[in-house]
Design an enzyme around this catalytic site. Structure first.
Site, PDB file in Angstrom:
ATOM      1  N   ASP A  16      -2.761  -0.323   1.968  1.00 51.19           N
ATOM      2  CA  ASP A  16      -2.127  -0.088   0.663  1.00 51.19           C
ATOM      3  C   ASP A  16      -1.169  -1.252   0.386  1.00 51.19           C
ATOM      4  O   ASP A  16      -0.280  -1.536   1.188  1.00 51.19           O
ATOM      5  CB  ASP A  16      -1.374   1.246   0.727  1.00 51.19           C
ATOM      6  CG  ASP A  16      -0.780   1.649  -0.604  1.00 51.19           C
ATOM      7  OD1 ASP A  16      -0.557   2.854  -0.801  1.00 51.19           O
ATOM      8  OD2 ASP A  16      -0.493   0.771  -1.443  1.00 51.19           O
ATOM      9  N   ASP A 114      -5.110  -0.619  -5.437  1.00 51.00           N
ATOM     10  CA  ASP A 114      -4.486  -1.356  -4.326  1.00 51.00           C
ATOM     11  C   ASP A 114      -4.643  -0.659  -2.975  1.00 51.00           C
ATOM     12  O   ASP A 114      -3.886  -0.905  -2.060  1.00 51.00           O
ATOM     13  CB  ASP A 114      -3.001  -1.603  -4.623  1.00 51.00           C
ATOM     14  CG  ASP A 114      -2.135  -0.402  -4.343  1.00 51.00           C
ATOM     15  OD1 ASP A 114      -2.618   0.737  -4.483  1.00 51.00           O
ATOM     16  OD2 ASP A 114      -0.971  -0.606  -3.954  1.00 51.00           O
ATOM     17  N   GLU A 115      -5.654   0.195  -2.873  1.00 50.72           N
ATOM     18  CA  GLU A 115      -5.756   1.030  -1.686  1.00 50.72           C
ATOM     19  C   GLU A 115      -7.210   1.177  -1.237  1.00 50.72           C
ATOM     20  O   GLU A 115      -8.091   1.362  -2.080  1.00 50.72           O
ATOM     21  CB  GLU A 115      -5.302   2.413  -2.109  1.00 50.72           C
ATOM     22  CG  GLU A 115      -4.351   3.109  -1.209  1.00 50.72           C
ATOM     23  CD  GLU A 115      -4.024   4.460  -1.830  1.00 50.72           C
ATOM     24  OE1 GLU A 115      -4.178   5.451  -1.123  1.00 50.72           O
ATOM     25  OE2 GLU A 115      -3.658   4.512  -3.019  1.00 50.72           O
TER      26      GLU A 115
HETATM   27  P1  TTP Z   1       1.025   2.638  -5.271  1.00 55.26           P
HETATM   28  O1  TTP Z   1       0.282   2.054  -4.117  1.00 55.26           O
HETATM   29  O2  TTP Z   1       1.253   4.112  -5.288  1.00 55.26           O
HETATM   30  O3  TTP Z   1       2.465   1.977  -5.377  1.00 55.26           O
HETATM   31  P2  TTP Z   1       2.908   0.491  -5.098  1.00 55.26           P
HETATM   32  O4  TTP Z   1       1.807  -0.348  -4.561  1.00 55.26           O
HETATM   33  O5  TTP Z   1       3.559  -0.050  -6.327  1.00 55.26           O
HETATM   34  O6  TTP Z   1       4.038   0.674  -4.021  1.00 55.26           O
HETATM   35  P3  TTP Z   1       3.897   1.067  -2.478  1.00 55.26           P
HETATM   36  O7  TTP Z   1       4.484  -0.096  -1.734  1.00 55.26           O
HETATM   37  O8  TTP Z   1       4.687   2.314  -2.327  1.00 55.26           O
HETATM   38  O9  TTP Z   1       2.434   1.244  -2.201  1.00 55.26           O
HETATM   39  O10 TTP Z   1       0.307   2.261  -6.618  1.00 55.26           O
HETATM   40  C1  TTP Z   1      -0.341   1.013  -6.809  1.00 55.26           C
HETATM   41  C2  TTP Z   1      -0.132   0.524  -8.224  1.00 55.26           C
HETATM   42  O11 TTP Z   1      -0.627   1.483  -9.152  1.00 55.26           O
HETATM   43  C3  TTP Z   1       1.319   0.315  -8.580  1.00 55.26           C
HETATM   44  O12 TTP Z   1       1.788  -0.981  -8.231  1.00 55.26           O
HETATM   45  C4  TTP Z   1       1.338   0.556 -10.064  1.00 55.26           C
HETATM   46  C5  TTP Z   1       0.213   1.538 -10.305  1.00 55.26           C
HETATM   47  N1  TTP Z   1       0.764   2.895 -10.495  1.00 55.26           N
HETATM   48  C6  TTP Z   1       1.019   3.335 -11.798  1.00 55.26           C
HETATM   49  O13 TTP Z   1       0.751   2.611 -12.768  1.00 55.26           O
HETATM   50  N2  TTP Z   1       1.560   4.583 -11.981  1.00 55.26           N
HETATM   51  C7  TTP Z   1       1.881   5.407 -10.928  1.00 55.26           C
HETATM   52  O14 TTP Z   1       2.395   6.535 -11.143  1.00 55.26           O
HETATM   53  C8  TTP Z   1       1.620   4.942  -9.599  1.00 55.26           C
HETATM   54  C9  TTP Z   1       1.958   5.816  -8.420  1.00 55.26           C
HETATM   55  C10 TTP Z   1       1.073   3.689  -9.434  1.00 55.26           C
HETATM   56 MG    MG Z   2       0.619   0.325  -3.003  1.00 55.93          MG
END
Ligand code: TTP
Ligand code: MG
Length: 397
Positions: A16, A114-115
């Site tokens: 992730d 992103d996962e």
């Molecule tokens: P995530 O992987 O949940 O968050 P992140 O990568 O920003 O942070 P983390 O380090 O905790 O993984 O989500 C990936 C992307 O998806 C995030 O950068 C933006 C988008 N996203 C949204 O647009 N709305 C949301 O509610 C979430 C959770 C994510």
């Molecule tokens: Mg992320």
């Protein structure tokens, strides 16, 4: 209750990206590095509507996180750098990251932008112990994109996902085979999928605080209290999850919505917005090879009153015309009583995958409407939004 299944000998990685959208902005704009960056709706000096998509780790120190109202984020940190976001660029880097991972193992299941889960059982011989593989993939991603990822490696998907989150950002967490129960035991129950605040409270009232408490609880009793789901939880708590990487998780619905900057009384404008939403949603559905049979209109009125209205069709659809027509029809039939509209959205459910068939680009002399729409999408994707427009868009009303 006897447990019939044990984890097979697999090594699963969950990866992730860290603060993905915000990290991309900091990558492309060095002046944003080390600073609180918030990607999301326009805060408009604290009066903006909509929510935070994500926040850089610097901004998270102020309590800003995904899905927080943007106005609140502004109050928490008015000097943060607020950005609208550039989906094209995020998608581009997402592809790059997934391609890097595929160099290690083709058994990859991307679950969001992103996962991804990756079955790395087959590459241990080639790349050495699991820790090395994790480190190498992280380093490759950083060297080739400039971005950081957090990785969890475990004998199954469930634990790998929990693990990747434990040492974020730039984390690498490993759960070895036969260490599953011990790994999970001290973690709070909210780390388990599907446990919301209410179930958490219910379980806590039963004296259950950690995943270990669930594992040690009598499985039969838990099933009586929570239903079949209770048994599922118990299995997970005991570290058992045999889902394969690549098993597509079945999406139930797909949707798109817009919040207006100000509540609107102009229903023409609402219909135009529904047109735009239908277009975008249709495009996403075609890209994902999805069709659906139930179309739902979501309407939030002034005062936050939310309504939905659905229509079930006889055919599975994903073309913009059908989505538009049904959504507008549902909107016109809604007893709105001159109230203002705050948000509109369209959701499509009862989905059906199309088996990811490829569009024959130019080798087909007869192009039907569906193929034409797909072709337009491809062109837009390659050359930008404005490169093509369907004739009907150019016609005056
Ligand atoms: P995530 O992987 O949940 O968050 P992140 O990568 O920003 O942070 P983390 O380090 O905790 O993984 O989500 C990936 C992307 O998806 C995030 O950068 C933006 C988008 N996203 C949204 O647009 N709305 C949301 O509610 C979430 C959770 C994510
Ligand atoms: Mg992320």
């Amino acid at each position: 209750m006897a447990v019939s299944s044990k984890n097979t000998d697999r090594v699963i990685m969950h990866l992730d990206m860290d603060a993905f959208f915000a990290a991309v902005e900091q990558l492309d704009n060095p002046e944003y590095r080390g600073k609180p960056v918030v990607v999301g709706a326009d805060p408009k000096q604290g009066t903006g509507r909509g929510v935070v998509s994500t926040a850089s780790y610097e901004a998270r120190k102020y309590g800003i996180h995904s899905a927080l109202p943007i106005s609140k984020a502004y109050r928490l940190c008015p000097h943060a750098i607020f950005l609208r976001g550039r989906m094209h660029r995020y998608a581009e880097l997402s592809h790059q990251v997934m391609d890097i991972i595929k160099n290690y193992s083709p058994v990859l299941e991307q679950i969001s932008i992103d996962e991804a889960f990756v079955d790395i059982s087959g590459c241990i011989r080639l790349f050495g112990p699991t820790k090395n593989i994790g480190l190498k993939i992280k380093e490759d991603i950083h060297a080739q994109t400039g971005l950081r990822a957090s990785v969890g490696i475990a004998p199954n998907k469930f634990i790998a996902k929990i693990a990747s989150d434990l040492e974020k950002p730039d984390g690498l967490t490993i759960c070895e085979k036969d260490g599953e129960k011990a790994f999970l035991a001290p973690l709070p129950i909210r780390k388990l999928w599907g446990i919301g605040a209410r179930t958490e409270e219910r379980l806590q009232n039963m004296g259950i605080k950690t995943i270990g408490d669930i594992a040690d609880f009598d499985a039969k009793k838990l099933t009586t209290k929570l239903g079949v789901w209770g048994f599922g939880l118990w299995k997970l708590a005991n570290g058992i999850d045999n889902r394969k990487v690549g098993t597509p998780h079945k999406r139930k619905s797909i949707s798109e919505e817009r919040t207006f900057y100000e509540d609107v009384a102009d229903y023409n404008m609402v219909e135009k917005t529904l047109f735009k939403i239908a277009d975008d949603l249709s495009r996403t559905m075609r890209r994902k090879s999805l069709k659906g049979r139930t179309i739902t209109l979501k309407l939030r009125l002034e005062g936050f009153e939310t309504h939905t209205r659905s229509k079930k069709l006889t055919d599975y659809v994903h073309d913009a015309d059908s989505l538009r027509a049904v959504a507008v029809d549902l909107f016109r039939k809604f007893p709105i009583a001159e109230r203002k509209v705050r948000l509109v959205g369209i959701a499509v459910s009862q989905l059906n995958t199309l088996g990811g068939e490829q569009l024959p680009l130019f080798d087909n002399t007869v192009i039907n409407n569906e193929e034409l729409e797909k072709l337009l999408d491809e062109l837009k994707q390659r050359f930008g939004e404005k490169v093509v427009m369907r004739g009907s868009f150019l016609k005056k009303k």
